[in-house]
Design a protein around this motif. Structure first.
Motif, short mmCIF file in Angstrom:
data_model
loop_
_atom_site.label_atom_id
_atom_site.label_comp_id
_atom_site.label_asym_id
_atom_site.label_seq_id
_atom_site.Cartn_x
_atom_site.Cartn_y
_atom_site.Cartn_z
N ASP A 24 12.92 18.14 26.55
CA ASP A 24 11.91 17.12 26.33
C ASP A 24 10.72 17.22 27.30
OD1 ASP A 24 13.27 16.36 28.59
OD2 ASP A 24 13.53 14.27 28.00
N LEU A 25 10.55 18.34 27.98
CA LEU A 25 9.36 18.50 28.82
C LEU A 25 8.12 18.46 27.94
CD1 LEU A 25 10.21 21.33 31.39
CD2 LEU A 25 10.11 18.88 31.79
N GLN A 26 7.04 17.95 28.49
CA GLN A 26 5.78 17.86 27.77
C GLN A 26 5.08 19.22 27.75
OE1 GLN A 26 4.48 15.04 26.23
NE2 GLN A 26 6.52 14.25 26.65
N PRO A 27 4.57 19.65 26.60
CA PRO A 27 3.77 20.88 26.57
C PRO A 27 2.38 20.58 27.13
CG PRO A 27 3.93 19.94 24.37
CD PRO A 27 4.78 19.08 25.27
N GLY A 28 1.72 21.62 27.62
CA GLY A 28 0.37 21.48 28.15
C GLY A 28 0.26 22.10 29.53
N GLU A 88 6.37 25.82 21.96
CA GLU A 88 7.29 26.89 21.56
C GLU A 88 8.05 27.42 22.77
OE1 GLU A 88 3.96 26.84 20.69
OE2 GLU A 88 4.29 26.19 18.62
N GLN A 89 7.36 27.61 23.90
CA GLN A 89 8.03 28.09 25.11
C GLN A 89 9.07 27.07 25.58
OE1 GLN A 89 4.35 28.65 27.36
NE2 GLN A 89 5.05 30.73 27.84
N ILE A 90 8.71 25.82 25.55
CA ILE A 90 9.63 24.77 26.01
C ILE A 90 10.85 24.71 25.09
CG2 ILE A 90 9.91 22.29 26.32
CD1 ILE A 90 6.91 22.30 27.24
N LYS A 91 10.63 24.74 23.79
CA LYS A 91 11.73 24.68 22.83
C LYS A 91 12.67 25.87 23.00
CE LYS A 91 12.83 24.18 17.97
NZ LYS A 91 12.32 24.08 16.61
N ALA A 92 12.11 27.06 23.19
CA ALA A 92 12.91 28.27 23.37
C ALA A 92 13.48 28.39 24.78
CB ALA A 92 12.08 29.51 23.05
N GLN A 93 13.07 27.51 25.68
CA GLN A 93 13.46 27.54 27.09
C GLN A 93 13.16 28.90 27.71
OE1 GLN A 93 17.33 25.86 27.78
NE2 GLN A 93 16.84 24.01 26.65
N GLU A 94 11.98 29.43 27.37
CA GLU A 94 11.49 30.70 27.92
C GLU A 94 10.20 30.40 28.66
OE1 GLU A 94 11.12 33.36 24.63
OE2 GLU A 94 13.27 33.40 24.28
N ILE A 95 10.35 29.94 29.88
CA ILE A 95 9.19 29.48 30.63
C ILE A 95 9.13 30.19 31.98
CG2 ILE A 95 8.00 27.45 31.52
CD1 ILE A 95 9.68 25.83 29.52
N PRO A 96 8.55 31.39 32.03
CA PRO A 96 8.51 32.12 33.29
C PRO A 96 7.45 31.56 34.23
CG PRO A 96 7.36 33.36 31.62
CD PRO A 96 7.95 32.15 30.94
N LEU A 97 7.78 31.49 35.49
CA LEU A 97 6.80 31.12 36.50
C LEU A 97 6.25 32.39 37.15
CD1 LEU A 97 5.34 28.85 37.88
CD2 LEU A 97 7.24 28.63 39.46
N HIS A 98 6.99 33.47 37.05
CA HIS A 98 6.53 34.73 37.62
C HIS A 98 5.86 35.58 36.55
CE1 HIS A 98 9.96 36.78 35.76
NE2 HIS A 98 10.69 35.77 36.20
N ASP A 99 5.09 36.53 37.00
CA ASP A 99 4.42 37.48 36.11
C ASP A 99 5.49 38.27 35.36
OD1 ASP A 99 2.99 39.53 34.93
OD2 ASP A 99 2.04 40.20 36.77
#
Length: 171
Positions: A24-28, A88-99
């Motif tokens: 449930d994180l907010q996109p943006g 889409e990134q949040i839903k897929a739980q694919e959220i990289p903070l690194h390059d």
């Protein structure tokens, strides 16, 4: 460019290799600020000092740094490093903070709705950490490990800034 600034931004990105996501994180736009950063028992500059150093760079160097960060899908905000997270990134739980080209990998060790524990491995940094979800607009991360062979630790806070990413592209 001052050596502290040159080594601290990569350190922030290496020691925060995973941005865990609750469904449930907010996109943006999200802004990540680090504090209590230490390497080899020595305190590293805080986010405010890094932002001040960036503002004090000659215009040409500052523009070069901003362009380099934009290529990686990040920019400096008022209180930290900003990035765009899509629904889409949040839903897929694919959220990289690194390059994505950094050579870093991570493994989720434990996952619940409010806490994720993880292990990471980068060319210059390895360790473990945990992310606690405060709300759909905020989470905190603590990381302990090694950076360039020295003991390191860092705490960070991520907060949602707004829904419109503007020209900031997702990573």
């Amino acid at each position: 460019m001052r050596p502290i600034f040159r080594s601290t931004i990569p350190l922030v990105l290496c020691l925060s290799p995973v941005m865990a996501s609750a469904l449930d994180l907010q996109p943006g736009v999200w802004e990540v600020s680090s504090h209590n950063m230490q390497v080899g028992g020595q305190a590293m500059p805080g986010m405010e000092e890094m932002l001040a150093q960036m503002q004090n760079l000659p215009a040409e160097q500052r523009q070069m740094m901003e362009n380099m960060m934009a290529e990686q899908g990040i920019k400096l905000g008022a209180g930290g490093v900003q990035m765009c997270l899509t629904a889409e990134q949040i839903k897929a739980q694919e959220i990289p903070l690194h390059d994505p080209d950094s050579g870093c990998s991570n493994e989720i060790l434990e996952r619940s709705a409010t806490l994720w524990k993880f292990r990471f491995n980068c060319p210059d940094a390895q360790g473990e950490g945990e992310t606690r979800f405060v709300s759909d607009k905020e989470f905190t991360t603590q990381v302990k490990g090694t950076y360039n062979g020295q003991p390191s630790s860092m705490e960070s806070r991520a907060r949602w800034v707004g829904a419109d990413c503007g020209t900031l592209r997702s990573r």
